[in-house]
Design a protein around this motif. Structure first.
Motif, PDB file in Angstrom:
ATOM      1  N   THR A  12       0.773  -1.254  -0.144  1.00 29.12           N
ATOM      2  CA  THR A  12      -0.072  -0.013  -0.086  1.00 29.12           C
ATOM      3  C   THR A  12       0.910   1.145  -0.155  1.00 29.12           C
ATOM      4  OG1 THR A  12      -1.954  -1.168   1.239  1.00 29.12           O
ATOM      5  CG2 THR A  12      -1.741   1.279   1.137  1.00 29.12           C
ATOM      6  N   HIS A  13       1.929   1.269   0.828  1.00 30.77           N
ATOM      7  CA  HIS A  13       2.988   2.333   0.788  1.00 30.77           C
ATOM      8  C   HIS A  13       3.550   2.399  -0.334  1.00 30.77           C
ATOM      9  CE1 HIS A  13       6.278   4.329   2.962  1.00 30.77           C
ATOM     10  NE2 HIS A  13       5.763   5.231   2.338  1.00 30.77           N
ATOM     11  N   ALA A  14       3.873   1.669  -0.960  1.00 24.40           N
ATOM     12  CA  ALA A  14       4.759   1.666  -2.344  1.00 24.40           C
ATOM     13  C   ALA A  14       3.742   2.078  -3.423  1.00 24.40           C
ATOM     14  CB  ALA A  14       5.243   0.161  -2.971  1.00 24.40           C
ATOM     15  N   LEU A  15       2.387   1.664  -3.363  1.00 26.69           N
ATOM     16  CA  LEU A  15       1.619   2.105  -4.431  1.00 26.69           C
ATOM     17  C   LEU A  15       1.150   3.702  -4.266  1.00 26.69           C
ATOM     18  CD1 LEU A  15      -1.500  -0.610  -4.820  1.00 26.69           C
ATOM     19  CD2 LEU A  15      -0.156   0.852  -6.495  1.00 26.69           C
ATOM     20  N   LEU A  16       1.212   4.115  -2.895  1.00 22.75           N
ATOM     21  CA  LEU A  16       0.848   5.278  -2.623  1.00 22.75           C
ATOM     22  C   LEU A  16       1.962   6.242  -3.153  1.00 22.75           C
ATOM     23  CD1 LEU A  16      -0.938   7.738  -1.460  1.00 22.75           C
ATOM     24  CD2 LEU A  16       0.609   7.158   0.829  1.00 22.75           C
ATOM     25  N   GLU A  17       3.362   5.832  -3.165  1.00 25.92           N
ATOM     26  CA  GLU A  17       4.333   6.771  -3.593  1.00 25.92           C
ATOM     27  C   GLU A  17       4.474   6.503  -4.968  1.00 25.92           C
ATOM     28  OE1 GLU A  17       6.251   8.331  -1.664  1.00 25.92           O
ATOM     29  OE2 GLU A  17       5.403   7.956   0.134  1.00 25.92           O
ATOM     30  N   LEU A  18       4.207   5.458  -5.579  1.00 24.23           N
ATOM     31  CA  LEU A  18       3.942   5.421  -7.186  1.00 24.23           C
ATOM     32  C   LEU A  18       3.032   6.446  -7.688  1.00 24.23           C
ATOM     33  CD1 LEU A  18       5.091   4.119  -9.542  1.00 24.23           C
ATOM     34  CD2 LEU A  18       3.254   2.249  -9.441  1.00 24.23           C
ATOM     35  N   GLY A  19       1.917   6.646  -7.099  1.00 21.68           N
ATOM     36  CA  GLY A  19       0.745   7.707  -7.218  1.00 21.68           C
ATOM     37  C   GLY A  19       1.450   9.132  -7.215  1.00 21.68           C
ATOM     38  N   MET A  20       2.215   9.376  -6.182  1.00 16.18           N
ATOM     39  CA  MET A  20       2.869  10.537  -5.985  1.00 16.18           C
ATOM     40  C   MET A  20       3.772  10.848  -7.083  1.00 16.18           C
ATOM     41  SD  MET A  20       1.405  11.997  -3.451  1.00 16.18           S
ATOM     42  CE  MET A  20       2.489  13.179  -3.253  1.00 16.18           C
ATOM     43  N   ASP A  21       4.548   9.781  -7.443  1.00 14.98           N
ATOM     44  CA  ASP A  21       5.527   9.949  -8.807  1.00 14.98           C
ATOM     45  C   ASP A  21       4.609  10.338  -9.978  1.00 14.98           C
ATOM     46  OD1 ASP A  21       7.523   9.015  -7.068  1.00 14.98           O
ATOM     47  OD2 ASP A  21       7.242   6.717  -7.797  1.00 14.98           O
ATOM     48  N   TYR A  22       3.604   9.805 -10.092  1.00 13.60           N
ATOM     49  CA  TYR A  22       2.888  10.087 -11.315  1.00 13.60           C
ATOM     50  C   TYR A  22       2.197  11.386 -11.360  1.00 13.60           C
ATOM     51  CZ  TYR A  22       3.275   5.474 -13.237  1.00 13.60           C
ATOM     52  OH  TYR A  22       3.640   3.916 -13.942  1.00 13.60           O
ATOM     53  N   MET A  23       1.831  11.931  -9.976  1.00 16.27           N
ATOM     54  CA  MET A  23       1.420  13.070  -9.775  1.00 16.27           C
ATOM     55  C   MET A  23       2.586  14.141 -10.239  1.00 16.27           C
ATOM     56  SD  MET A  23      -1.629  13.694  -8.857  1.00 16.27           S
ATOM     57  CE  MET A  23      -1.832  15.105  -8.065  1.00 16.27           C
ATOM     58  N   HIS A  24       3.855  13.957  -9.636  1.00 16.24           N
ATOM     59  CA  HIS A  24       4.852  14.716  -9.602  1.00 16.24           C
ATOM     60  C   HIS A  24       5.194  14.785 -11.334  1.00 16.24           C
ATOM     61  CE1 HIS A  24       9.017  16.333  -9.589  1.00 16.24           C
ATOM     62  NE2 HIS A  24       8.731  16.710  -8.435  1.00 16.24           N
ATOM     63  N   ALA A  25       5.145  13.747 -12.026  1.00 20.05           N
ATOM     64  CA  ALA A  25       5.211  13.877 -13.490  1.00 20.05           C
ATOM     65  C   ALA A  25       4.101  14.440 -14.323  1.00 20.05           C
ATOM     66  CB  ALA A  25       5.724  12.229 -14.102  1.00 20.05           C
ATOM     67  N   GLY A  26       3.354  14.764 -13.777  1.00 20.05           N
ATOM     68  CA  GLY A  26       2.072  15.156 -14.581  1.00 20.05           C
ATOM     69  C   GLY A  26       1.195  14.355 -15.281  1.00 20.05           C
ATOM     70  N   VAL A  27       1.422  12.874 -14.914  1.00 20.33           N
ATOM     71  CA  VAL A  27       0.551  11.767 -15.611  1.00 20.33           C
ATOM     72  C   VAL A  27      -0.530  11.538 -14.596  1.00 20.33           C
ATOM     73  CG1 VAL A  27       0.695   9.658 -16.466  1.00 20.33           C
ATOM     74  CG2 VAL A  27       2.889  10.801 -16.428  1.00 20.33           C
ATOM     75  N   LEU A  28      -1.413  12.676 -14.905  1.00 22.67           N
ATOM     76  CA  LEU A  28      -2.826  12.510 -14.046  1.00 22.67           C
ATOM     77  C   LEU A  28      -3.669  11.373 -14.327  1.00 22.67           C
ATOM     78  CD1 LEU A  28      -3.706  16.160 -13.913  1.00 22.67           C
ATOM     79  CD2 LEU A  28      -1.967  14.938 -12.540  1.00 22.67           C
ATOM     80  N   ASP A  29      -3.580  10.619 -15.410  1.00 22.59           N
ATOM     81  CA  ASP A  29      -4.608   9.665 -15.613  1.00 22.59           C
ATOM     82  C   ASP A  29      -4.152   8.317 -14.682  1.00 22.59           C
ATOM     83  OD1 ASP A  29      -2.310   9.468 -17.189  1.00 22.59           O
ATOM     84  OD2 ASP A  29      -3.456   8.621 -18.879  1.00 22.59           O
ATOM     85  N   ARG A  30      -2.879   8.035 -15.009  1.00 15.85           N
ATOM     86  CA  ARG A  30      -2.184   6.936 -14.152  1.00 15.85           C
ATOM     87  C   ARG A  30      -2.187   7.169 -12.571  1.00 15.85           C
ATOM     88  NH1 ARG A  30       3.057   4.671 -17.444  1.00 15.85           N
ATOM     89  NH2 ARG A  30       2.013   4.457 -19.416  1.00 15.85           N
ATOM     90  N   ALA A  31      -2.131   8.379 -12.303  1.00 17.45           N
ATOM     91  CA  ALA A  31      -2.314   8.683 -10.791  1.00 17.45           C
ATOM     92  C   ALA A  31      -3.519   8.438 -10.199  1.00 17.45           C
ATOM     93  CB  ALA A  31      -1.722   9.930 -10.588  1.00 17.45           C
ATOM     94  N   GLU A  32      -4.391   8.906 -11.045  1.00 20.25           N
ATOM     95  CA  GLU A  32      -5.913   8.946 -10.511  1.00 20.25           C
ATOM     96  C   GLU A  32      -6.271   7.406 -10.413  1.00 20.25           C
ATOM     97  OE1 GLU A  32     -10.407   9.819 -12.354  1.00 20.25           O
ATOM     98  OE2 GLU A  32      -8.709  10.127 -13.530  1.00 20.25           O
ATOM     99  N   HIS A  33      -5.682   6.332 -11.446  1.00 23.64           N
ATOM    100  CA  HIS A  33      -6.129   5.080 -11.402  1.00 23.64           C
ATOM    101  C   HIS A  33      -5.628   4.366 -10.140  1.00 23.64           C
ATOM    102  CE1 HIS A  33      -6.729   0.981 -12.838  1.00 23.64           C
ATOM    103  NE2 HIS A  33      -5.311   0.603 -12.501  1.00 23.64           N
ATOM    104  N   ILE A  34      -4.497   4.858  -9.677  1.00 20.77           N
ATOM    105  CA  ILE A  34      -3.687   4.253  -8.490  1.00 20.77           C
ATOM    106  C   ILE A  34      -4.546   4.665  -7.284  1.00 20.77           C
ATOM    107  CG2 ILE A  34      -1.703   4.256  -7.074  1.00 20.77           C
ATOM    108  CD1 ILE A  34       0.043   4.247  -9.577  1.00 20.77           C
ATOM    109  N   PHE A  35      -4.606   5.803  -7.277  1.00 22.19           N
ATOM    110  CA  PHE A  35      -5.408   6.322  -6.021  1.00 22.19           C
ATOM    111  C   PHE A  35      -6.863   5.871  -5.806  1.00 22.19           C
ATOM    112  CE2 PHE A  35      -2.359   9.895  -6.422  1.00 22.19           C
ATOM    113  CZ  PHE A  35      -1.528   9.877  -5.505  1.00 22.19           C
ATOM    114  N   LEU A  36      -7.636   5.493  -7.078  1.00 26.61           N
ATOM    115  CA  LEU A  36      -8.876   5.224  -6.938  1.00 26.61           C
ATOM    116  C   LEU A  36      -8.662   3.536  -6.292  1.00 26.61           C
ATOM    117  CD1 LEU A  36     -10.478   6.381 -10.140  1.00 26.61           C
ATOM    118  CD2 LEU A  36     -11.186   6.870  -7.819  1.00 26.61           C
ATOM    119  N   GLU A  37      -7.821   2.935  -6.696  1.00 29.03           N
ATOM    120  CA  GLU A  37      -7.389   1.475  -6.412  1.00 29.03           C
ATOM    121  C   GLU A  37      -7.170   1.706  -4.623  1.00 29.03           C
ATOM    122  OE1 GLU A  37      -4.007  -2.060  -6.528  1.00 29.03           O
ATOM    123  OE2 GLU A  37      -4.341  -0.509  -8.124  1.00 29.03           O
TER     124      GLU A  37
END
Length: 393
Positions: free
Chosen positions: A107-132
């Motif tokens: 869960t922690h790693a998933l959260l950090e991966l979502g933050m990576d995508y947010m930082h990179a501006g890849v909002l669709d992938r970040a949204e998918h992770i945070f919804l999960e």
């Protein structure tokens, strides 16, 4: 028995010595095992000034287990802070792919991966992770907060409201302000197509934040457009209690309500009472002066402003007084009017109380700090004269 005991003691000591000797020999042979060839490969990359390849090799050498997960996460966060988001993403993806990870670690790693995508501006992938992550138990508090950020950027106000309502109750007041602003955005967007729906949304805005001036003003505008000045008046009178700083925004609408109701005298009396409660409200003083000019003539308005400006000076009031007395000193008045007009036009009417952003347009969402409902109307008083004169030079 004693003889047998004395005989067995040396035997036991010798057995212990042989066992210890075998153990340390075996450990020494294990420690003598050669280094992993990839280790020397990484060193070679470092010596050849290829740190990118070296880091990738060393990451691969670092075995993922319960003792090294935090090391991987720290390394990935370091990369993200340095702007090397692609590396941070690779590390977090590598962690998530490991079947040995515990549920909390994944869960922690998933959260950090979502933050990576947010930082990179890849909002669709970040949204998918945070919804999960919303399906996890317990839900990480960062998941709805990051989804709220995403939906604000996308101007998806309905989903933003949904995520705001999932944020924990210890931030309820701040969240209530956000939800009210999102309902106002929806209402403003649909006001012309669906007035009844917009009014219902504005009612929800006031439910979540009873001090939402924007909702009161928008409701009043819809009622005025629908030919219901009394309903509009009721909403506008709430502004003084919600936030007196916004009375300057409500005054033109209040005037329109009283004009439709043909109750200008009542409005004049209300303005006088308002100035007793808020004596530094220049906009109310100027509006009252205009109404006095219309009902009693220019001389009465000039006399009123002349007396008021001695006690409550303001640049706008001075400008209005000169306009009323434009027949006197014909050579000097136009020049003074030009200077004061220039000062007023350059003055900032709105300022953010959070970051200090200032401008001439009211923004409910501050362009400077991104906060909601922090921009306030300001009035140009003589105390700000030095700042305005600097801008005119």
């Amino acid at each position: 028995m004693l003889e047998w005991l004395f005989f067995l003691l040396p035997v036991a000591a010798m057995s212990g010595w042989f066992a210890a000797r075998r153990h340390y020999k075996k450990r020494r042979r294990h420690n003598d095992t050669p280094f992993n060839p990839d280790y020397f490969k990484g060193l070679n990359y470092l010596l050849n000034e290829q740190p990118d390849k070296a880091i990738d090799v060393f990451i691969g050498l670092l075995e993922v287990n319960s003792e090294t997960v935090e090391t991987h996460l720290a390394l990935a966060n370091l990369f993200r802070r340095r702007g090397e988001t692609d590396r941070a993403i690779r590390i977090h993806q590598n962690l998530i792919a490991r079947p040995t990870l515990s549920s909390s670690e994944r869960t922690h790693a998933l959260l950090e991966l979502g933050m990576d995508y947010m930082h990179a501006g890849v909002l669709d992938r970040a949204e998918h992770i945070f919804l999960e992550l919303l399906q996890h138990s317990p839900v990480p508090y960062q998941a709805p907060e990051q989804l709220l950020r995403i939906y604000q950027q996308q101007k998806n106000w309905a989903r933003a409201i949904e995520m705001a309502e999932k944020i924990p109750g210890n931030r309820r007041k701040q969240v209530g302000t956000l939800i009210a602003q999102f309902y106002c955005e929806l209402a403003e967007k649909n006001a012309e197509k669906d007035r009844h729906g917009s009014l219902a949304m504005l009612k929800q805005a006031l439910y979540h934040d009873e001090a939402c001036v924007r909702a009161s003003i928008l409701t009043a505008r819809i009622h005025l457009a629908s030919g219901h000045p009394r309903k509009a008046l009721k909403n506008l009178l709430m502004v003084e209690k919600q936030n007196p700083a916004f009375l300057s925004e409500a005054l033109p609408l209040l005037l329109e309500c009283h004009q439709q109701l043909e109750s200008i005298d009542t409005f004049q009396n209300w303005l006088r009472q308002l100035l007793q409660r808020h004596p530094h409200l220049t906009s109310a003083r100027l509006m009252l002066a205009k109404l006095i000019e219309q009902s009693q003539g220019r001389n009465s308005a000039q006399e009123y402003l002349y007396q008021e400006l001695h006690q409550y000076p303001s640049v706008e009031g001075l400008y209005q007084l000169m306009r009323l007395d434009e027949n006197n000193a014909p050579a000097l008045i136009p020049l003074i009017q030009k200077i004061t007009d220039n000062m007023i036009s350059r003055g900032d009417r709105y300022t953010c109380k959070n970051c200090g952003f200032s401008g001439k347009t009211l923004h409910w969402h501050c362009p400077g700090c991104g906060k909601w409902a922090t921009v306030r109307p300001t009035e140009v008083h003589l105390s700000a004269l030095e700042k305005l004169l600097d801008r005119t030079t």
